[in-house]
Design an enzyme around this catalytic site. Structure first.
Site, short mmCIF file in Angstrom:
data_model
loop_
_atom_site.label_atom_id
_atom_site.label_comp_id
_atom_site.label_asym_id
_atom_site.label_seq_id
_atom_site.Cartn_x
_atom_site.Cartn_y
_atom_site.Cartn_z
N ARG A 10 0.84 -1.20 0.00
CA ARG A 10 0.00 0.00 0.00
C ARG A 10 0.87 1.25 0.00
NH1 ARG A 10 -4.87 -0.37 4.21
NH2 ARG A 10 -4.72 -2.47 3.36
N SER A 95 -8.40 -0.33 0.26
CA SER A 95 -9.36 -0.61 1.31
C SER A 95 -9.97 0.66 1.89
CB SER A 95 -8.71 -1.47 2.39
OG SER A 95 -9.65 -1.93 3.32
N HIS A 96 -9.69 0.95 3.16
CA HIS A 96 -10.29 2.06 3.88
C HIS A 96 -9.44 3.32 3.85
CE1 HIS A 96 -7.48 0.11 6.57
NE2 HIS A 96 -7.40 1.24 7.24
N LYS A 105 -4.05 -6.44 -2.40
CA LYS A 105 -4.30 -7.54 -1.48
C LYS A 105 -4.10 -8.83 -2.27
CE LYS A 105 -7.57 -5.15 1.56
NZ LYS A 105 -8.94 -5.12 2.12
N ASP A 229 -16.76 0.19 3.95
CA ASP A 229 -15.53 0.87 3.59
C ASP A 229 -15.34 0.85 2.07
OD1 ASP A 229 -14.77 -1.78 3.20
OD2 ASP A 229 -12.78 -1.52 4.05
N ASP A 231 -13.64 -0.88 -0.11
CA ASP A 231 -13.67 -2.11 -0.91
C ASP A 231 -14.65 -3.15 -0.37
OD1 ASP A 231 -12.10 -2.64 1.37
OD2 ASP A 231 -10.87 -4.12 0.32
N ASP A 233 -15.04 -4.80 2.62
CA ASP A 233 -14.80 -5.89 3.57
C ASP A 233 -14.96 -5.45 5.03
OD1 ASP A 233 -12.47 -4.39 3.73
OD2 ASP A 233 -11.12 -6.02 3.16
N ARG A 234 -15.22 -4.17 5.26
CA ARG A 234 -15.51 -3.68 6.61
C ARG A 234 -16.93 -3.14 6.67
NH1 ARG A 234 -10.60 -0.41 9.45
NH2 ARG A 234 -8.82 -1.54 8.59
N LYS A 271 -7.77 -6.39 20.87
CA LYS A 271 -8.22 -5.08 21.36
C LYS A 271 -9.70 -5.08 21.74
CE LYS A 271 -6.65 -2.54 17.88
NZ LYS A 271 -6.26 -1.32 17.13
N HIS A 294 -5.54 -7.70 10.24
CA HIS A 294 -6.36 -8.51 9.34
C HIS A 294 -5.76 -9.89 9.08
CE1 HIS A 294 -7.94 -9.81 5.39
NE2 HIS A 294 -9.06 -9.24 5.80
N GLU A 311 -12.90 -8.35 14.15
CA GLU A 311 -11.91 -7.35 14.52
C GLU A 311 -12.61 -6.07 14.95
OE1 GLU A 311 -7.89 -6.76 12.49
OE2 GLU A 311 -9.23 -7.30 10.85
N SER A 313 -11.87 -3.28 13.99
CA SER A 313 -11.91 -2.40 12.82
C SER A 313 -13.14 -2.62 11.94
CB SER A 313 -10.66 -2.62 11.97
OG SER A 313 -10.59 -3.96 11.52
N GLY A 314 -13.91 -3.69 12.20
CA GLY A 314 -15.13 -3.93 11.43
C GLY A 314 -15.03 -5.06 10.43
N HIS A 315 -13.95 -5.84 10.47
CA HIS A 315 -13.85 -7.06 9.67
C HIS A 315 -14.54 -8.19 10.44
CE1 HIS A 315 -10.99 -5.75 6.57
NE2 HIS A 315 -10.35 -5.09 7.52
N ARG A 402 1.33 -1.89 22.63
CA ARG A 402 1.84 -2.60 21.46
C ARG A 402 2.43 -1.60 20.46
NH1 ARG A 402 -2.18 -2.51 17.30
NH2 ARG A 402 -1.37 -4.40 16.34
N SER A 404 3.19 -0.25 16.72
CA SER A 404 2.63 -0.38 15.38
C SER A 404 3.62 -1.12 14.49
CB SER A 404 2.33 1.00 14.80
OG SER A 404 2.02 0.91 13.43
N THR A 406 3.58 -0.63 11.24
CA THR A 406 3.74 0.18 10.03
C THR A 406 4.32 1.56 10.26
OG1 THR A 406 1.46 0.98 10.21
CG2 THR A 406 1.82 -1.01 8.89
#
Length: 448
Positions: A10, A95-96, A105, A229, A231, A233-234, A271, A294, A311, A313-315, A402, A404, A406
């Site tokens: 990404r 994605s989002h 992906k 979102d 694409d 998936d959320r 989480k 994910h 998740e 995040s909405g998955h 934790r 990140s 990224t």
């Protein structure tokens, strides 16, 4: 950070991610799978056609047989890869993320790409260790209608009034049609595909992105508002009063619903609130915690043969159809709501309400491993887990720190069944931090 992330690829189009990168990815992926068949699709972003064309060029140059499935949601793409039986699939999407981003992906052998495989693809590109061959290319744009037919055949008819906020993303092409075909009364909000995402950012997990949906649900006297979102998936849900329902609470509702029909394991990310494992256990299921992210949640879902995973995040991942799908999830939730004979806000109120903080994200300088080693050492006499950063959990409270994967950020999250226990776990966890970082965390929590 480069364009290769732990779960996907990404970056900002034409600044971090170019057509050359897309072609190189095609060459590398084709080399990795030894020139087999690959299904390719993309979302509605403005940069997707150019990136998809370059990707297909690289795949065919590596000898692959490419099936171009056109514009799809990511769940429809997963459905196509599964039913076409291809060796791999690559979806062009960010994605989002905001509209200036795009990415890829990847699915290998019916499962999501693993971090080690992404590292290998990056190494193949860096070393230009490509194979070459004479591949082929053909278009097959029937998969969106096939997936639409699958969904309308899988779910029972419904009569609820719902507001669908597709955010101008790929779900605009399928969600209103599916809900109407099943008999729902649908009000559309931002259901025209537009890769600029002009009306709201494509991330429905942020409450500020749901303001228009919340107002519209109340104005239409709808049973629920549903947001997707970019694409598809959320998913996020708004109750009949315009309140946003937290995704871990949705997971608890879904767990209760599924476990009333059959028992099994349910995966939740690290989480999520304590209500999730408690509700799963209360209804005879087996709760399984996964590292947040994910790929990590999906991998645990697949390896454990779970009936559901979710998740924050909405998955939400389903044994049938076998992957995460915002539209499928919203249809299950709509059936649940209709069968309950009550409102979404009342279903939410039936669950316990504990004291939980939002994610606290703090930039930091230095080695995250060194910080986490220090935290772990100071907290080692308590019940601690290193599944995802450092987590200390008691029966009535937990806290997690934790890094990140990224960006140079530490994430903090805490929950207590009472205000007193929340204060206890915050104090305990922050006491393990270096003084300067502890002061920043305390300030951030005070403003949360």
């Amino acid at each position: 950070m480069g364009i290769f992330k732990p779960c996907d690829i990404r970056g900002v189009y034409n600044r971090e991610l170019t057509e050359r990168d897309a072609r190189n990815l095609g060459l590398a992926a084709g080399s990795y799978i030894h020139a087999q068949t690959v299904l390719v699709a993309g979302d509605v972003r403005l940069s997707t056609p150019a990136l998809k064309a370059a990707l297909c060029n690289g795949l065919t140059a590596a000898g692959c047989r490419v099936i171009d499935a056109g514009i799809l949601t990511t769940p429809a793409f997963n459905f196509a890869v599964r039913h076409a039986g291809t060796a791999a699939g690559i979806m062009v999407t960010a994605s989002h993320n905001p509209p200036e981003y795009n990415g890829f992906k990847i699915v290998f052998a019916g499962r999501p790409v693993q971090p080690a495989e992404l590292t290998l693809l990056e190494q193949i590109i860096t070393g230009r260790d490509f194979v070459t061959g004479r591949g082929s290319y053909r278009r097959d744009e029937t998969w969106l209608s096939r997936y639409r037919n699958y969904l309308t055949g899988h779910f029972k008819p419904g009569r609820l009034k719902v507001v669908l906020d597709c955010g101008n993303g790929a779900c605009s092409l399928i969600a209103p049609h599916v809900f109407r075909s099943l008999g729902y009364q649908v009000t559309e909000l931002y259901c025209t595909p537009d890769g600029r995402f002009p009306n709201r950012p494509p991330n429905p997990a942020l409450p500020e992105n749901l303001r228009d949906l919340r107002r519209r649900v109340v104005a239409e006297d709808a049973a629920a508002g549903i947001a997707y979102d970019g694409d598809g998936d959320r998913v996020a849900l708004v109750d009949e009063s315009g309140g946003v329902v937290a995704n871990d609470r949705l997971l608890a509702m879904l767990a209760r619903h599924l476990l009333s029909r059959g028992k099994g394991a349910i995966v939740y990310d690290s989480k999520c609130s304590l209500i999730v494992p408690e509700e799963i256990s209360r209804h005879g299921g087996t709760p399984l915690m996964a590292r947040s992210g994910h790929t990590f949640v999906q991998s645990r879902f697949l390896s454990s043969h779970a009936i559901l995973a979710g998740e924050l995040s909405g998955h939400f991942f389903w044994r049938e159809p076998g992957f995460d799908d915002g539209l499928f999830s919203s249809l299950v939730l709509s059936e649940l709501l209709a069968e309950s004979g009550t409102t979404l806000s009342r279903l939410n109120d039936e669950l316990p309400h504990y004291r939980i903080t939002p994610d606290i994200r703090l930039p930091f300088a230095g080695d995250p491993g060194e910080i986490m080693d220090g935290v772990l050492k100071k907290l080692s006499r308590f019940p601690v887990s290193t599944l995802d950063g450092v987590r200390v959990e008691f029966p009535d409270c937990w806290g997690m720190i934790r890094p990140s994967v990224t960006e140079p950020i530490l994430t903090f999250r805490f929950e207590g069944k009472t205000g007193e226990r929340l204060s206890f776990i915050i104090s305990l966890m922050l006491s393990a931090l270096p003084e300067e970082l502890r002061a920043k965390a305390e300030k951030a929590l005070a403003g949360a």
